[in-house]
Design an enzyme around this catalytic site. Structure first.
Site, PDB file in Angstrom:
ATOM      1  N   GLY A 166       0.523  -1.038   0.045  1.00 57.33           N
ATOM      2  CA  GLY A 166       0.162   0.009  -0.045  1.00 57.33           C
ATOM      3  C   GLY A 166       0.747   1.407   0.108  1.00 57.33           C
ATOM      4  CB  SER A 167      -0.048   4.544   1.495  1.00 55.63           C
ATOM      5  OG  SER A 167       0.190   5.797   1.454  1.00 55.63           O
ATOM      6  CB  CYS A 168       4.776   6.054  -1.117  1.00 54.24           C
ATOM      7  SG  CYS A 168       3.376   7.551  -1.533  1.00 54.24           S
ATOM      8  CB  THR A 169       1.907   7.645   3.724  1.00 54.13           C
ATOM      9  OG1 THR A 169       1.162   8.443   2.770  1.00 54.13           O
ATOM     10  CG2 THR A 169       1.898   8.614   5.125  1.00 54.13           C
TER      11      THR A 169
END
Length: 252
Positions: free
Chosen positions: A76-79
């Site tokens: 999932g997210s690059c955060t």
């Protein structure tokens, strides 16, 4: 491979050795927690405590702080890079992360913490065969490990020779002394930025770009007109410290 090592108590400890590719190098030791599915650090791990909060994940409820975390990859997210940074600066990061395949999102969070704040953890890629073997060993009772350079040593007795970790040369104590990957060919202008001609903020950014490029197997950098910029979501004090550090270094 199997190895034996002597401990201060004159015990012989049998260890299984798995060798892979160090995406971020360094020593570590701790309990191994293993899952055969990816984990999103953004939304799946509490950025303050290190506890897995994804209720659908096999590691749900487990605190990752101080443990060697073995997962196939992130999800999932690059955060997720920001969450890794938060965990490292708060002292609640895993001792190390072991992967089935390279994951730039996870490694990037560590690289930024290393380049900006001198905090780090090893990220080791074992590949398909090595990771499958790791899962079998953990299932059979080898739940403790230590990492040196590009290898993880596993045993079932929780006997870890601390000197083997302490005496390991620190590869991230002073990022400025790290020799970057030579396979990435830079233009004269890019080399000047890397050498600090455009200021410390630009130098740090270039170091990060070059390290990730080397991780991805790139031979050179390309000019781009547009990019997706992450890092503007506030999820904790580390992200703010990151932005403040750029400003202090003259970033614009």
């Amino acid at each position: 491979q199997r190895a034996h090592k002597s401990t201060p108590k004159e015990l012989m400890v049998s260890e299984d050795v798995l060798t892979g590719e160090a995406l971020v190098a360094g020593p570590a030791a701790g309990e191994v927690v293993y899952a055969d599915c990816g984990l999103s650090f953004w939304g799946g791990v509490n950025p303050t405590t290190g506890k897995v909060i994804d209720h659908h994940h096999p590691l749900s409820g487990i605190c990752l702080a101080g443990k060697i975390v073995a997962i196939p990859k992130g999800r999932g997210s690059c955060t997720g890079s920001q969450v890794i940074l938060e965990l490292l600066l708060s002292g609640n990061a895993p001792a190390a992360i072991v992967l089935r395949q390279p994951d730039e999102i996870i490694a990037l969070g560590v690289i930024i913490a290393e380049e900006f704040f001198g905090r780090s953890l090893p990220v080791l890629n074992l590949g398909d065969e090595g990771f499958s073997r790791l899962g079998s060993l953990v299932h059979d009772g080898s739940r403790y490990g230590r990492i040196t350079r590009q290898s993880i040593y596993l045993n079932s007795s929780h006997v870890v020779d601390a000197s083997s970790i302490r005496d390991e040369p620190s590869l991230h104590a002073d990022p400025a002394c790290r020799e970057l990957h030579k396979d990435v060919v830079l233009t004269p202008v890019e080399r000047e930025i890397l050498d600090g001609a455009s200021g410390r903020a630009a130098q740090a950014a270039m170091r990060i770009v070059v390290r990730v490029a080397a991780m991805q197997g790139a031979s050179r950098l390309l000019k781009v007109r547009q990019v997706h910029i992450d890092g503007c979501t506030y999820i904790g004090p580390a992200g703010l410290r990151f932005a403040q550090q750029l400003v202090e270094w003259g970033g614009q």
